[in-house]
Design a protein around this motif. Structure first.
Motif, PDB file in Angstrom:
ATOM      1  N   GLN A 115       0.759  -0.983  -0.369  1.00 42.08           N
ATOM      2  CA  GLN A 115       0.041  -0.101   0.370  1.00 42.08           C
ATOM      3  C   GLN A 115       0.789   1.922  -0.103  1.00 42.08           C
ATOM      4  OE1 GLN A 115      -3.491  -0.050  -0.873  1.00 42.08           O
ATOM      5  NE2 GLN A 115      -2.703  -2.542  -0.250  1.00 42.08           N
ATOM      6  N   GLU A 116       0.472   1.847  -1.084  1.00 40.01           N
ATOM      7  CA  GLU A 116       1.348   3.592  -0.741  1.00 40.01           C
ATOM      8  C   GLU A 116       1.206   4.030   0.707  1.00 40.01           C
ATOM      9  OE1 GLU A 116      -1.928   5.205  -3.708  1.00 40.01           O
ATOM     10  OE2 GLU A 116      -0.162   6.647  -3.237  1.00 40.01           O
ATOM     11  N   GLU A 117       0.606   3.587   1.999  1.00 39.07           N
ATOM     12  CA  GLU A 117       1.452   4.330   3.221  1.00 39.07           C
ATOM     13  C   GLU A 117       2.387   3.417   3.723  1.00 39.07           C
ATOM     14  OE1 GLU A 117      -1.934   3.293   1.822  1.00 39.07           O
ATOM     15  OE2 GLU A 117      -2.738   1.874   3.067  1.00 39.07           O
ATOM     16  N   ASP A 118       2.477   2.612   3.020  1.00 40.74           N
ATOM     17  CA  ASP A 118       4.032   1.159   3.661  1.00 40.74           C
ATOM     18  C   ASP A 118       5.426   1.806   3.149  1.00 40.74           C
ATOM     19  OD1 ASP A 118       1.927  -1.685   2.177  1.00 40.74           O
ATOM     20  OD2 ASP A 118       2.155  -0.411   4.985  1.00 40.74           O
ATOM     21  N   SER A 119       4.676   2.881   2.615  1.00 40.14           N
ATOM     22  CA  SER A 119       6.906   3.992   2.080  1.00 40.14           C
ATOM     23  C   SER A 119       6.866   4.485   3.266  1.00 40.14           C
ATOM     24  CB  SER A 119       6.348   5.243   1.219  1.00 40.14           C
ATOM     25  OG  SER A 119       5.913   4.467  -0.143  1.00 40.14           O
ATOM     26  N   ALA A 120       7.998   3.294   3.837  1.00 39.07           N
ATOM     27  CA  ALA A 120       8.449   4.927   4.781  1.00 39.07           C
ATOM     28  C   ALA A 120      10.257   3.984   4.633  1.00 39.07           C
ATOM     29  CB  ALA A 120       8.333   3.529   6.188  1.00 39.07           C
ATOM     30  N   MET A 121      11.165   3.819   4.982  1.00 36.91           N
ATOM     31  CA  MET A 121      12.310   3.219   6.373  1.00 36.91           C
ATOM     32  C   MET A 121      12.129   2.240   7.239  1.00 36.91           C
ATOM     33  SD  MET A 121      15.332   3.974   5.122  1.00 36.91           S
ATOM     34  CE  MET A 121      17.196   3.939   5.137  1.00 36.91           C
ATOM     35  N   TYR A 122      12.976   1.504   6.577  1.00 37.47           N
ATOM     36  CA  TYR A 122      12.962   0.004   7.338  1.00 37.47           C
ATOM     37  C   TYR A 122      13.874  -0.503   7.528  1.00 37.47           C
ATOM     38  CZ  TYR A 122       8.158  -0.355   5.519  1.00 37.47           C
ATOM     39  OH  TYR A 122       6.887  -0.231   5.928  1.00 37.47           O
ATOM     40  N   TYR A 123      14.039  -0.329   9.361  1.00 31.46           N
ATOM     41  CA  TYR A 123      15.348  -1.531   9.509  1.00 31.46           C
ATOM     42  C   TYR A 123      14.501  -2.542  10.195  1.00 31.46           C
ATOM     43  CZ  TYR A 123      17.278   3.547   9.375  1.00 31.46           C
ATOM     44  OH  TYR A 123      17.541   4.788   8.853  1.00 31.46           O
ATOM     45  N   CYS A 124      16.383  -3.736   9.993  1.00 26.13           N
ATOM     46  CA  CYS A 124      15.563  -4.806  10.745  1.00 26.13           C
ATOM     47  C   CYS A 124      16.977  -4.701  12.033  1.00 26.13           C
ATOM     48  CB  CYS A 124      16.583  -6.021   9.614  1.00 26.13           C
ATOM     49  SG  CYS A 124      16.664  -7.533  10.382  1.00 26.13           S
ATOM     50  N   ALA A 125      16.632  -5.251  13.079  1.00 26.23           N
ATOM     51  CA  ALA A 125      17.105  -5.059  14.163  1.00 26.23           C
ATOM     52  C   ALA A 125      17.982  -6.270  15.085  1.00 26.23           C
ATOM     53  CB  ALA A 125      16.844  -4.403  15.211  1.00 26.23           C
ATOM     54  N   LEU A 126      18.948  -6.958  16.391  1.00 31.56           N
ATOM     55  CA  LEU A 126      19.350  -8.112  16.510  1.00 31.56           C
ATOM     56  C   LEU A 126      19.868  -7.515  18.360  1.00 31.56           C
ATOM     57  CD1 LEU A 126      20.004 -11.256  16.580  1.00 31.56           C
ATOM     58  CD2 LEU A 126      22.292  -9.965  16.042  1.00 31.56           C
ATOM     59  N   ALA A 127      19.359  -8.446  19.312  1.00 30.10           N
ATOM     60  CA  ALA A 127      19.718  -7.981  20.261  1.00 30.10           C
ATOM     61  C   ALA A 127      20.690  -9.316  20.243  1.00 30.10           C
ATOM     62  CB  ALA A 127      17.725  -8.843  21.160  1.00 30.10           C
ATOM     63  N   GLY A 128      21.709  -8.470  20.731  1.00 32.55           N
ATOM     64  CA  GLY A 128      22.589  -8.965  20.166  1.00 32.55           C
ATOM     65  C   GLY A 128      23.167  -9.461  21.883  1.00 32.55           C
ATOM     66  N   THR A 129      24.653 -10.108  22.166  1.00 34.42           N
ATOM     67  CA  THR A 129      24.856 -10.545  23.624  1.00 34.42           C
ATOM     68  C   THR A 129      25.372  -9.421  24.327  1.00 34.42           C
ATOM     69  OG1 THR A 129      27.107 -10.453  22.897  1.00 34.42           O
ATOM     70  CG2 THR A 129      25.744 -12.867  22.898  1.00 34.42           C
ATOM     71  N   GLY A 130      25.325  -9.210  25.073  1.00 38.78           N
ATOM     72  CA  GLY A 130      25.824  -7.993  26.325  1.00 38.78           C
ATOM     73  C   GLY A 130      24.922  -7.067  26.267  1.00 38.78           C
ATOM     74  N   ASN A 131      23.118  -7.057  25.916  1.00 41.63           N
ATOM     75  CA  ASN A 131      22.965  -5.957  26.027  1.00 41.63           C
ATOM     76  C   ASN A 131      23.082  -5.108  25.017  1.00 41.63           C
ATOM     77  OD1 ASN A 131      21.150  -6.765  28.676  1.00 41.63           O
ATOM     78  ND2 ASN A 131      22.893  -5.656  29.908  1.00 41.63           N
ATOM     79  N   GLN A 132      23.284  -5.715  23.885  1.00 41.58           N
ATOM     80  CA  GLN A 132      23.912  -4.477  22.832  1.00 41.58           C
ATOM     81  C   GLN A 132      22.570  -4.960  21.651  1.00 41.58           C
ATOM     82  OE1 GLN A 132      27.480  -3.786  20.857  1.00 41.58           O
ATOM     83  NE2 GLN A 132      28.770  -5.074  22.680  1.00 41.58           N
TER      84      GLN A 132
END
Lengths: 115, 108
Positions: free
Chosen positions: B78-95
């Motif tokens: 949909q047009e409203e999906d236009s955006a910036m998308y980030y994938c993220a990972l919760a790593g060790t040591g609370n990083q």
């Protein structure tokens, strides 16, 4: 429910100066994380604070330091500013549950320009 | 090393077409993965997280440990999906590790 707020919104400093950025957590949250986002890049994890102690740190030099206060608000301090420190600085708060990777709620950011 | 890779900086699709935003990760343990989205002039916000297995705004993401991927999909953009998308990972040591982001444009 109050969202995450950051101040100031914009800041201009010169190389070698020191800067303090501030963040108020979302109501009920006990953990604050700080990120640096350079232009065209994803957020880079600086560090996280929980119960007023640093609880995780990314690959940033010691001149990046922080504080968390009893009301869970936080400060990010950067000493001896360098040109490469110019970026958007994001604060995110969350509620520590003990499980890995709590949902983080982001502030609008502070844009820092170092000249 | 713990890392998230989003190979596409820009992605354009037509309205109604399927969309897939790619995310690959590097992590030795059992990963906790997220997709965050930033709409124009808004702050970064959570779209979905792996552990909840929800479908948000029609988006889904499946963890594929064999391919170390967590691609984001939607069957009809949909047009409203236009955006910036980030994938993220919760790593060790609370990083927490973010990818470099994919800018999605949905063409009317």
């Amino acid at each position: 429910e109050t969202g995450v707020t950051q101040s100031p919104t914009h800041l201009i400093k010169t190389r070698g100066q020191q800067v303090t950025l501030r963040c108020s957590s979302q109501s009920g949250h006990n953990t604050v994380s700080w990120y640096q986002q350079a232009l065209g890049q994803g957020p880079q994890f600086i560090f996280q604070y929980y119960r007023e102690e640093e609880n995780g740190r990314g690959n940033f030099p010691p001149r990046f330091s922080g504080l968390q206060f009893p009301n869970y608000s936080s400060e990010l301090n950067v000493n001896a500013l360098e040109l490469d420190d110019s970026a958007l600085y994001l604060c995110a708060s969350s509620f520590r549950t003990g499980a890995a990777g709590e949902t983080q709620y982001f502030g609008p950011g502070t844009r820092l320009l170092v000249l | 090393a713990q890392r998230v890779t989003q190979p596409e900086k820009l992605l354009s699709v037509f309205k109604g077409a399927p969309v897939e935003l790619k995310c690959n990760y590097s992590y030795s343990g059992s990963p906790e993965l997220f997709w965050y989205v930033q709409y124009s002039r808004q702050r970064l916000q959570l779209l979905l997280r792996h552990i909840s297995r929800e479908s948000i705004k029609g988006f889904t993401a499946d963890l594929n440990k064999g391919e170390t991927s967590f691609h984001l999909k939607k069957p009809f953009a949909q047009e409203e999906d236009s955006a910036m998308y980030y994938c993220a990972l919760a790593g060790t040591g609370n990083q927490f590790y973010f990818g470099t982001g994919t800018s999605l444009t949905v063409i009317p």
